[in-house]
Scaffold this motif. Structure first.
Motif, PDB file in Angstrom:
ATOM      1  N   ASP A  13       0.924  -1.238  -0.094  1.00 48.23           N
ATOM      2  CA  ASP A  13      -0.099   0.076  -0.119  1.00 48.23           C
ATOM      3  C   ASP A  13       0.805   1.099   0.044  1.00 48.23           C
ATOM      4  O   ASP A  13       0.403   2.436   0.012  1.00 48.23           O
ATOM      5  CB  ASP A  13      -0.881   0.125   1.253  1.00 48.23           C
ATOM      6  N   LEU A  14       2.260   1.190  -0.038  1.00 48.58           N
ATOM      7  CA  LEU A  14       3.015   2.259   0.217  1.00 48.58           C
ATOM      8  C   LEU A  14       2.789   3.535  -0.649  1.00 48.58           C
ATOM      9  O   LEU A  14       2.834   4.601  -0.159  1.00 48.58           O
ATOM     10  CB  LEU A  14       4.650   1.743   0.294  1.00 48.58           C
ATOM     11  N   ASP A  15       2.850   2.973  -2.165  1.00 45.19           N
ATOM     12  CA  ASP A  15       2.970   3.903  -3.294  1.00 45.19           C
ATOM     13  C   ASP A  15       1.322   4.960  -2.807  1.00 45.19           C
ATOM     14  O   ASP A  15       1.480   6.184  -3.034  1.00 45.19           O
ATOM     15  CB  ASP A  15       3.074   3.376  -4.624  1.00 45.19           C
ATOM     16  N   CYS A  16       0.517   4.162  -2.608  1.00 47.39           N
ATOM     17  CA  CYS A  16      -0.924   4.873  -2.595  1.00 47.39           C
ATOM     18  C   CYS A  16      -0.892   5.865  -1.578  1.00 47.39           C
ATOM     19  O   CYS A  16      -1.327   6.891  -1.504  1.00 47.39           O
ATOM     20  CB  CYS A  16      -1.972   3.823  -1.909  1.00 47.39           C
ATOM     21  N   VAL A  17      -0.258   5.329  -0.332  1.00 52.74           N
ATOM     22  CA  VAL A  17      -0.599   6.064   0.953  1.00 52.74           C
ATOM     23  C   VAL A  17       0.296   7.210   0.565  1.00 52.74           C
ATOM     24  O   VAL A  17       0.023   8.373   1.246  1.00 52.74           O
ATOM     25  CB  VAL A  17       0.262   5.235   1.977  1.00 52.74           C
ATOM     26  N   CYS A  18       1.576   7.259   0.057  1.00 45.02           N
ATOM     27  CA  CYS A  18       2.404   8.325  -0.164  1.00 45.02           C
ATOM     28  C   CYS A  18       1.817   9.486  -1.083  1.00 45.02           C
ATOM     29  O   CYS A  18       1.919  10.678  -1.034  1.00 45.02           O
ATOM     30  CB  CYS A  18       3.910   7.930  -0.682  1.00 45.02           C
ATOM     31  N   GLU A  29       5.252  19.440   5.287  1.00 41.14           N
ATOM     32  CA  GLU A  29       4.754  18.608   6.394  1.00 41.14           C
ATOM     33  C   GLU A  29       4.463  17.153   6.308  1.00 41.14           C
ATOM     34  O   GLU A  29       4.269  16.200   7.131  1.00 41.14           O
ATOM     35  CB  GLU A  29       3.395  19.398   6.788  1.00 41.14           C
ATOM     36  N   ALA A  30       4.637  17.019   4.960  1.00 43.96           N
ATOM     37  CA  ALA A  30       4.306  15.415   4.435  1.00 43.96           C
ATOM     38  C   ALA A  30       5.194  14.573   5.075  1.00 43.96           C
ATOM     39  O   ALA A  30       6.531  14.841   4.934  1.00 43.96           O
ATOM     40  CB  ALA A  30       4.195  15.535   2.964  1.00 43.96           C
ATOM     41  N   ALA A  31       4.898  13.574   5.382  1.00 38.97           N
ATOM     42  CA  ALA A  31       5.737  12.461   6.009  1.00 38.97           C
ATOM     43  C   ALA A  31       6.443  11.799   4.759  1.00 38.97           C
ATOM     44  O   ALA A  31       5.793  11.703   3.578  1.00 38.97           O
ATOM     45  CB  ALA A  31       4.974  11.195   6.430  1.00 38.97           C
ATOM     46  N   SER A  32       7.781  11.464   4.826  1.00 38.57           N
ATOM     47  CA  SER A  32       8.568  10.925   3.543  1.00 38.57           C
ATOM     48  C   SER A  32       8.072   9.399   3.350  1.00 38.57           C
ATOM     49  O   SER A  32       7.683   8.789   4.391  1.00 38.57           O
ATOM     50  CB  SER A  32       9.959  11.077   3.925  1.00 38.57           C
ATOM     51  N   LYS A  33       8.715   9.106   2.002  1.00 36.71           N
ATOM     52  CA  LYS A  33       8.328   7.679   1.799  1.00 36.71           C
ATOM     53  C   LYS A  33       8.946   6.784   2.879  1.00 36.71           C
ATOM     54  O   LYS A  33       8.536   5.778   3.064  1.00 36.71           O
ATOM     55  CB  LYS A  33       8.687   7.333   0.536  1.00 36.71           C
ATOM     56  N   LYS A  34      10.301   7.252   3.155  1.00 36.27           N
ATOM     57  CA  LYS A  34      11.101   6.159   4.333  1.00 36.27           C
ATOM     58  C   LYS A  34      10.223   6.169   5.592  1.00 36.27           C
ATOM     59  O   LYS A  34      10.178   5.224   6.170  1.00 36.27           O
ATOM     60  CB  LYS A  34      12.374   6.852   4.437  1.00 36.27           C
ATOM     61  N   ALA A  35       9.748   7.427   5.978  1.00 40.49           N
ATOM     62  CA  ALA A  35       8.897   7.371   7.191  1.00 40.49           C
ATOM     63  C   ALA A  35       7.938   6.305   7.238  1.00 40.49           C
ATOM     64  O   ALA A  35       7.462   5.471   8.153  1.00 40.49           O
ATOM     65  CB  ALA A  35       8.545   8.808   7.713  1.00 40.49           C
ATOM     66  N   PHE A  36       7.116   6.505   6.170  1.00 40.40           N
ATOM     67  CA  PHE A  36       5.928   5.611   5.965  1.00 40.40           C
ATOM     68  C   PHE A  36       6.348   3.885   5.834  1.00 40.40           C
ATOM     69  O   PHE A  36       5.712   3.152   6.375  1.00 40.40           O
ATOM     70  CB  PHE A  36       5.218   5.702   4.575  1.00 40.40           C
ATOM     71  N   ILE A  56      -7.687   2.738  -2.196  1.00 37.31           N
ATOM     72  CA  ILE A  56      -7.770   3.254  -0.863  1.00 37.31           C
ATOM     73  C   ILE A  56      -7.764   4.724  -1.345  1.00 37.31           C
ATOM     74  O   ILE A  56      -7.518   5.436  -2.062  1.00 37.31           O
ATOM     75  CB  ILE A  56      -6.106   3.109  -0.381  1.00 37.31           C
ATOM     76  N   ILE A  57      -8.759   5.502  -0.277  1.00 40.13           N
ATOM     77  CA  ILE A  57      -8.992   6.843  -0.434  1.00 40.13           C
ATOM     78  C   ILE A  57      -8.670   7.659   1.002  1.00 40.13           C
ATOM     79  O   ILE A  57      -8.748   8.704   0.899  1.00 40.13           O
ATOM     80  CB  ILE A  57     -10.754   6.823  -0.410  1.00 40.13           C
ATOM     81  N   GLY A  58      -8.085   6.861   1.725  1.00 46.14           N
ATOM     82  CA  GLY A  58      -7.658   7.586   3.024  1.00 46.14           C
ATOM     83  C   GLY A  58      -6.984   6.552   4.032  1.00 46.14           C
ATOM     84  O   GLY A  58      -6.865   5.478   4.102  1.00 46.14           O
ATOM     85  N   PHE A  59      -6.550   7.063   5.131  1.00 46.48           N
ATOM     86  CA  PHE A  59      -5.594   6.229   6.047  1.00 46.48           C
ATOM     87  C   PHE A  59      -5.563   7.030   7.320  1.00 46.48           C
ATOM     88  O   PHE A  59      -5.522   8.352   7.405  1.00 46.48           O
ATOM     89  CB  PHE A  59      -4.254   5.860   5.360  1.00 46.48           C
ATOM     90  N   ILE A  60      -5.225   6.421   8.346  1.00 45.80           N
ATOM     91  CA  ILE A  60      -4.953   7.062   9.694  1.00 45.80           C
ATOM     92  C   ILE A  60      -3.724   6.095  10.465  1.00 45.80           C
ATOM     93  O   ILE A  60      -3.558   4.964  10.179  1.00 45.80           O
ATOM     94  CB  ILE A  60      -6.125   6.976  10.812  1.00 45.80           C
ATOM     95  N   ASN A  61      -2.609   6.729  10.907  1.00 46.55           N
ATOM     96  CA  ASN A  61      -1.446   5.818  11.236  1.00 46.55           C
ATOM     97  C   ASN A  61      -0.900   6.595  12.640  1.00 46.55           C
ATOM     98  O   ASN A  61      -1.083   7.815  12.852  1.00 46.55           O
ATOM     99  CB  ASN A  61      -0.537   5.762  10.263  1.00 46.55           C
TER     100      ASN A  61
END
Ligand SMILES: CC(C)(COP(=O)(O)OP(=O)(O)OC[C@H]1O[C@@H](n2cnc3c(N)ncnc32)[C@H](O)[C@@H]1OP(=O)(O)O)[C@@H](O)C(=O)NCCC(=O)NCCS
Length: 163
Positions: A13-18, A29-36, A56-61
């Motif tokens: 799901d990594l690419d979708c989330v990014c 403010e965006a989290a980096s790919k590495k952080a995700f 995927i249309i959204g997420f919480i972490n």
């Protein structure tokens, strides 16, 4: 209308989330790919994605701590994650702009809070911008005022919910 499906994140799901993060937050403010990548591998149990028709249309972490406020470094590294800690921190809540104002963030937040309860956490912590204080108060979050956070150079408010 399709029903929202909420599930734990998977590594692919990594690419979708990014992509959604880049649409929801300015670059500073965006989290980096590495952080995700790290959040997904270290604590997938605290990372939920929301799907409509398998998209995927959204997420919480989040991550877990014994602190009562969020340290800025926690946004960058899961080294501060304490799996059996008292309080769970929300790093981000994102809904793709095309799907906002339909109650999907509310469903994700309610799911996250329920999971925090089941996991025996004491508090859910988050930081937000001023315009979202009222929104989070609807869930029972208490505003503690301006945060010491300097994340992305913005002004943040500390909020907590006792679960
Ligand atoms: C903040 C964010 C997560 C909210 O997502 P959302 O899915 O639009 O949230 P909801 O639909 O649950 O609620 C948003 C508003 O829509 C309203 N709403 C909910 N369902 C609705 C519907 N069916 N029709 C119209 N409005 C509706 C809610 O009442 C709420 O209004 P309010 O802000 O006046 O209280 C989203 O705007 C986002 O991703 N923003 C960018 C990233 C961000 O800032 N994240 C938060 C970091 S702290």
């Amino acid at each position: 209308m399709s029903r929202l499906n909420i599930r734990n994140v998977l590594s692919n799901d990594l690419d979708c989330v990014c992509k959604i993060e880049s649409l929801c937050f300015p670059a500073a403010e965006a989290a980096s790919k590495k952080a995700f990548e790290e959040r997904i591998s270290v604590f997938p149990k605290g990372f939920f994605v929301a799907e409509l028709d398998n998209e995927i249309i959204g997420f919480i972490n989040g991550g877990v701590t014994n602190d009562i406020h969020i340290e800025d470094d926690f946004f960058k590294t899961m080294d501060l994650h304490i799996p059996d800690g008292d309080n769970i921190v929300i790093f981000g809540l994102d809904i793709h702009p095309d799907y906002q104002r339909k109650g999907y963030a509310k469903e994700l937040m309610s799911h996250f809070i329920e999971d925090a309860k089941k996991s025996g956490r004491k508090k859910v912590l988050l930081t937000c911008k001023e315009h979202l204080i009222k929104y989070y108060e609807q869930f029972g979050y208490v505003n503690e005022g301006v945060s010491s956070s300097e994340h992305g150079g913005a002004k943040w408010y500390d909020m907590y919910l006792t679960v």
